[in-house]
Design a protein around this motif. Structure first.
Motif, short mmCIF file in Angstrom:
data_model
loop_
_atom_site.label_atom_id
_atom_site.label_comp_id
_atom_site.label_asym_id
_atom_site.label_seq_id
_atom_site.Cartn_x
_atom_site.Cartn_y
_atom_site.Cartn_z
N ALA A 1 0.81 -1.21 0.00
CA ALA A 1 0.00 0.00 0.00
C ALA A 1 0.85 1.26 0.00
CB ALA A 1 -0.93 0.01 1.20
N SER A 2 2.14 1.15 0.29
CA SER A 2 2.99 2.34 0.35
C SER A 2 3.11 3.02 -1.00
CB SER A 2 4.36 1.99 0.91
OG SER A 2 4.99 1.03 0.10
N GLY A 3 3.06 2.27 -2.08
CA GLY A 3 3.09 2.88 -3.42
C GLY A 3 1.85 3.72 -3.66
N GLY A 4 0.70 3.20 -3.23
CA GLY A 4 -0.54 3.96 -3.35
C GLY A 4 -0.52 5.22 -2.51
N MET A 5 0.07 5.13 -1.33
CA MET A 5 0.18 6.32 -0.49
C MET A 5 1.09 7.36 -1.13
SD MET A 5 0.18 4.97 3.43
CE MET A 5 1.17 3.49 3.25
N ALA A 6 2.14 6.90 -1.79
CA ALA A 6 3.05 7.84 -2.48
C ALA A 6 2.33 8.53 -3.64
CB ALA A 6 4.29 7.10 -2.96
N ILE A 7 1.56 7.75 -4.41
CA ILE A 7 0.78 8.35 -5.52
C ILE A 7 -0.19 9.37 -4.97
CG2 ILE A 7 -0.99 7.86 -7.26
CD1 ILE A 7 0.41 5.14 -7.69
N ASN A 8 -0.86 9.04 -3.87
CA ASN A 8 -1.82 9.94 -3.24
C ASN A 8 -1.14 11.22 -2.77
OD1 ASN A 8 -4.14 10.95 -2.11
ND2 ASN A 8 -4.34 9.38 -0.56
N LEU A 9 0.01 11.09 -2.11
CA LEU A 9 0.74 12.25 -1.59
C LEU A 9 1.20 13.16 -2.71
CD1 LEU A 9 2.10 13.71 0.81
CD2 LEU A 9 4.10 12.30 0.37
N VAL A 10 1.78 12.59 -3.75
CA VAL A 10 2.28 13.40 -4.86
C VAL A 10 1.13 14.11 -5.58
CG1 VAL A 10 3.40 13.26 -7.13
CG2 VAL A 10 4.39 12.08 -5.17
N THR A 11 0.03 13.39 -5.83
CA THR A 11 -1.11 13.99 -6.52
C THR A 11 -1.71 15.13 -5.70
OG1 THR A 11 -1.58 11.86 -7.55
CG2 THR A 11 -3.34 13.50 -7.61
N THR A 12 -1.88 14.91 -4.40
CA THR A 12 -2.44 15.95 -3.53
C THR A 12 -1.52 17.16 -3.47
OG1 THR A 12 -3.52 14.25 -2.20
CG2 THR A 12 -3.31 16.42 -1.21
N THR A 13 -0.22 16.93 -3.41
CA THR A 13 0.74 18.03 -3.36
C THR A 13 0.72 18.84 -4.66
OG1 THR A 13 2.14 16.76 -1.87
CG2 THR A 13 3.16 18.62 -3.00
N ILE A 14 0.65 18.15 -5.79
CA ILE A 14 0.60 18.86 -7.07
C ILE A 14 -0.67 19.70 -7.17
CG2 ILE A 14 0.32 18.52 -9.57
CD1 ILE A 14 2.29 16.16 -9.30
N LEU A 15 -1.81 19.12 -6.78
CA LEU A 15 -3.07 19.87 -6.83
C LEU A 15 -3.05 21.06 -5.88
CD1 LEU A 15 -5.71 17.02 -7.13
CD2 LEU A 15 -4.96 18.61 -8.90
N ALA A 16 -2.48 20.91 -4.69
CA ALA A 16 -2.39 22.03 -3.74
C ALA A 16 -1.47 23.12 -4.29
CB ALA A 16 -1.89 21.54 -2.39
#
Length: 141
Positions: free
Chosen positions: A49-64
């Motif tokens: 699940a850590s890969g999914g968390m990384a995708i989530n973190l990067v996507t949220t950071t880019i959108l912010a």
């Protein structure tokens, strides 16, 4: 379209990366262990699940970041409401997007054939000198 891209998009849509039919979400924050339609493994190893968390973190950071830039250039909102809105929006987005990001990661694992059981003593990470302590701890078990 490339089969790897199709597998990742199927995972992002919470469908089985292999067959494309069964829903792989078990709950709002977790995925099933196997596909209900074809039985292929979805989550098999600890830490996948850590890969999914990384995708989530990067996507949220880019959108912010895009949001801060957009409202900074085109908006007339003061800084405090802007930051509060982006924080609440970022948390809400990352909670909703979490299982989709994990599904995309599972699709990427299937696309690279890197899903399935693997003994911990044979992983390349634990064979290096750097991880000698990890190997010794595993041997004590």
């Amino acid at each position: 379209m490339n089969s790897a891209v199709i597998m990742i998009l199927r995972g992002l849509a919470l469908r089985c990366p292999k067959c494309g039919s069964g829903g792989i979400a078990r709950s709002f924050f977790s995925l099933r262990e196997t596909c209900p339609s074809c039985g292929v493994a979805i989550e098999t190893r600890t830490g996948e699940a850590s890969g999914g968390m990384a995708i989530n973190l990067v996507t949220t950071t880019i959108l912010a970041t895009v949001g801060v830039w957009w409202f900074g250039v085109f908006g007339s909102t003061s800084l405090l409401p802007l930051m509060a809105g982006l924080m609440v929006g970022g948390v809400a987005f990352s909670m909703v997007f979490h299982r989709h990001a994990c599904g995309a990661w599972v699709g990427a694992l299937h696309a690279t054939s890197d899903i399935g059981e693997r003994s911990e003593e044979h992983t390349s990470e634990l064979q290096s000198r750097l991880h000698l302590v990890c190997r010794l701890l595993l041997e004590k078990k």
